[in-house]
Design a protein around this motif. Sequence first.
Motif: not given
Length: 581
Positions: A186-190, A213-216, A218-225, A445-454
């Motif tokens: 949520e903060e773009y922070l590591i 990036a996977s989080w971003l 999803r927010e922005q409509g692209w894919m980080a794989e 590596f999925i930066g959020y809920n994998a169900g939402d990722y699917f």
Amino acid sequence: MPYSMKLKDWVQECANLCKPDSIYWCNGSDEEYQMLVNKMLEDGTFHKLNEETYPNCYLSYSNPNDVARVEHLTFICTKNEKDAGPTNHWKSPDEMKKIMREVYDGCMKGRTMYVVPYVMGPLGAPASKVGVEITDSAYVVANMKIMTRMGQKALDSMKDEYDYVAGLHSVADCNPERRYIAHFPEEYLIWSVGSGYGGNALLGKKCFALRIASWLAREQGWMAEHMLILELETPDGKKSYITAALPSACGKTNLAMMVSALENEGYKVKTVGDDIAWMYIGDDGRLYAINPEAGFFGVAPGTNPKTNPNAIASLHKNSIFTNVALTKENEPWWEGYTKEKPEGMKDWQGKDYSGEGNAAHPNSRFTAPAAQCPCISSEFENPKGVPIDAILFGARRATNVPLVYEALSWQHGVFVGATMSSETTAAATGAVGVIRRDPFAMLPFIGYNAGDYFQHWLNMGKKLGDKAPKIFHINWFRTDEDGKFLWPGFGDNARVLKWIHERMEGKADAKATAIGNVPTPDALDTKGLDVTKEQIEKVLDVNNANWKSELPGMKEFFDKFGDTLPKEMWDEYKALEQRLG
Ligand code: OXD
Ligand code: MN
């Protein structure tokens, strides 16, 4: 895509916490690299390799307790636990920061704090993004110089002072009890502390380019794989682009750099990327991919002039080796490099090698500039990326899973990706060779809920419509009853790529099975291959009774997600169950 603090303020805040002796802003120049190398040669971090055979190459040994990614110490710290989902470790941001601040407090006393600005992706590419890593490790800085576009050019790429993903890293006292790899999407922070190993410490790679990036994305409509990107030139002179997701240490680098066994027939392979793909929908509605990285952080063991001559050529100069063995000739060595073990080696901890056990660590690595790869694609720096025709999911499975099959639709392909399972490897600490579910090769590596990722994958398919790439599943690792590989692999995998290409052109034959479309034995080009027809049939076999035994594991995995699992996944599960009879 802003971090909440101006870059200079954030750097000062980190300095206040870590209390370094000095702060050094990296410009990314070759002189700076040399300065870091000299420092590391002096303090013993780097050992210079044979200048004649490995010019400008260095060997580094890690702390023996710090040789791989630590998934059990990797956290996704979202405000709500549900947003991290059932496949990630979670702590609340406040709690995690409290724990980590104690480790960071004063951890850089007596050390230099390096500020490393870097770009992930080709310079000037609309899909590229800036990160800034703060680290107390010169080894990390040197690796970042190879793996990213690093230095002043990154500062110049920032749209404003907030335009970066922030990453604070310290090796601290390298104590596994005080080691944490934490993400605050949520903060773009590591925040990473207590490890100097690549996947934990080169924050541009797994932490930014995949988890944040996977989080971003999803927010922005692209894919980080977690995917390689390869170029396949076909006999008609056309180029197709294929991405492939395989778990860590399952041959992504080898596949991306393959010397095709069908070169004479006009099937040639070039490399765009070997580990990570960022994909977005272009103006023409097609899916495009860029490789966010500038180098390869490859698994050394098994790499040799036969299995991957392009990797060997890439790593012969300007490269860093970590935890490999050292020969009398002052050259790097690892299991599988040569058939015979050289006499008189030092092992991966710098001790005289007795001949027993591994000389190199199973997860020893080379860091090599991508531009040195003889088969790098001319599109590697193309800011637009390359249009993707097919997506492959792959696994390491000794049983059940055939050499290749084609998914029946995008939605079915998402199910195939979501239910991937593979044998574990040395890239992460823990047991090796145990089958685990590894959806999309992205489990760690999925930066959020994998169900939402699917769900995000399903949504992308809807947006792409009939321009969506075709989806396939591959498995080079099936064995016979004696445990021998049924398929030769390596350059001969071009035969599978040929079938995939011909399927996309509507030319090659396939047999419909319960799990998807499998080549008929004759549709696979086996000319000149020393394998029996029986072997080919075995490697392509889909046994419904055996596949039924895969179902409970899939169901158990899906059950974990509760209402975050898209209904379509259960639809596909039931359809598979029915097709299996
Ligand atoms: C890697 C990994 O290093 O996946 O690429 O572990
Ligand atoms: Mn990887």
